[in-house]
Design an enzyme around this catalytic site. Structure first.
Site, PDB file in Angstrom:
ATOM      1  N   ASP A  12       0.821  -1.060  -0.030  1.00  0.00           N
ATOM      2  CA  ASP A  12       0.175  -0.256  -0.103  1.00  0.00           C
ATOM      3  C   ASP A  12       0.688   1.172   0.118  1.00  0.00           C
ATOM      4  O   ASP A  12       1.969   1.114   0.435  1.00  0.00           O
ATOM      5  CB  ASP A  12      -0.860  -0.084   1.119  1.00  0.00           C
ATOM      6  CG  ASP A  12      -1.942   0.967   1.191  1.00  0.00           C
ATOM      7  OD1 ASP A  12      -2.904   1.270   0.237  1.00  0.00           O
ATOM      8  OD2 ASP A  12      -2.005   1.844   1.996  1.00  0.00           O
TER       9      ASP A  12
ATOM     10  N   TYR B 261     -11.153   6.438 -17.365  1.00  0.00           N
ATOM     11  CA  TYR B 261     -11.216   5.371 -16.559  1.00  0.00           C
ATOM     12  C   TYR B 261     -11.509   4.057 -17.649  1.00  0.00           C
ATOM     13  O   TYR B 261     -10.732   3.113 -17.358  1.00  0.00           O
ATOM     14  CB  TYR B 261     -12.435   5.156 -15.867  1.00  0.00           C
ATOM     15  CG  TYR B 261     -12.764   4.095 -15.028  1.00  0.00           C
ATOM     16  CD1 TYR B 261     -11.705   3.850 -13.769  1.00  0.00           C
ATOM     17  CD2 TYR B 261     -13.726   3.310 -15.259  1.00  0.00           C
ATOM     18  CE1 TYR B 261     -12.263   2.552 -13.080  1.00  0.00           C
ATOM     19  CE2 TYR B 261     -14.096   2.132 -14.486  1.00  0.00           C
ATOM     20  CZ  TYR B 261     -12.900   1.843 -13.512  1.00  0.00           C
ATOM     21  OH  TYR B 261     -13.389   0.867 -12.719  1.00  0.00           O
TER      22      TYR B 261
END
Length: 238
Positions: A37, A156
């Protein structure tokens, strides 16, 4: 259902709704986890049971768009565990709401970097190790929107289409080397953020992160050994 005992599994975006569900599913199946992360604090907060575990590695503060940072993470994984058996690229996100002619360049670059470059950098770093092993599984997360463009979501859609093309290309390159590469195409995922954004939608039709995780585990397992370059729809009831 699947046994990943002693297999080393890297999950990018592991602090996200889907990433954390995938991580927990692999943990339940016995895997050694490498959870990745960008933030420094989210993984220890979400996975306190894995902090300082000799069998798992919380790779925090890793910018997946930075090739050097990703290669360092993969090198440390191999140093700790000796191999990488599975890479699951769940890192990604959505930004839309404008037609192409009003879309800022920043939004275009952000979507391509977040959704496509992260898959490219992580795969590029892991594949040489899998080639040396003669085995491996890579599972990418594209989206239903990768199949067809829609109004006000060009960046996207294009970025997720790029994930599909990357998946197909890597599968073609690596299938003779014992490495399977496939992707999933989620529909609308049932997350708190999506519920807040679309409060009037029928949430019962959306796909749960845990259901997507089940498909990802299948693609990463020996049961999918004959599956190459596939894009698996995971739409729920929508």
């Amino acid at each position: 259902m699947f046994d990943f005992s002693d297999r080393v599994v890297i999950v990018t975006g592991a602090a996200g709704n889907l990433g954390s569900a995938v991580a927990r599913a692999f943990q339940a199946a016995g895997a050694r986890l490498v959870l990745v992360d960008r933030a420094a604090d989210r993984l220890p907060r979400l996975f306190p049971d894995l902090v300082d575990s000799p069998n798992h590695f919380l790779a925090t503060s890793v910018d997946l768009t930075n090739a050097n940072a990703v290669e360092t993470m993969v090198d440390e994984t191999v140093e700790r565990f000796g191999r990488v058996d599975v890479l699951v690229n769940t890192a990604g996100g959505f930004r839309g709401g404008t037609p192409v002619y009003e879309t800022p360049f920043e939004t275009w670059d952000f979507m391509l970097n977040l959704n496509a470059r992260t898959v490219f950098t992580a795969s590029r770093a892991v594949i040489p190790h899998m080639l040396r092993q003669g085995s491996g599984r890579i599972v990418n997360v594209a989206a239903r929107a990768a199949l067809q463009g829609g109004a006000k979501m060009a960046a996207y859609s294009a970025s997720k289409s790029a994930v599909m093309r990357l998946t197909e290309s890597m599968a073609a390159e690596l299938k003779k080397d014992g490495i399977n590469v496939n992707c999933v195409l989620p529909g609308t995922i049932d997350t708190p953020q999506n519920r807040q954004a679309m409060p009037n939608a029928d949430h019962s039709r959306w796909v749960k992160p845990e259901a997507i995780a089940d498909v990802i585990l299948f693609l990463a397992s020996d049961a999918a050994r004959a599956v190459q370059g596939a894009a698996i729809p995971v739409y729920g009831k929508d």
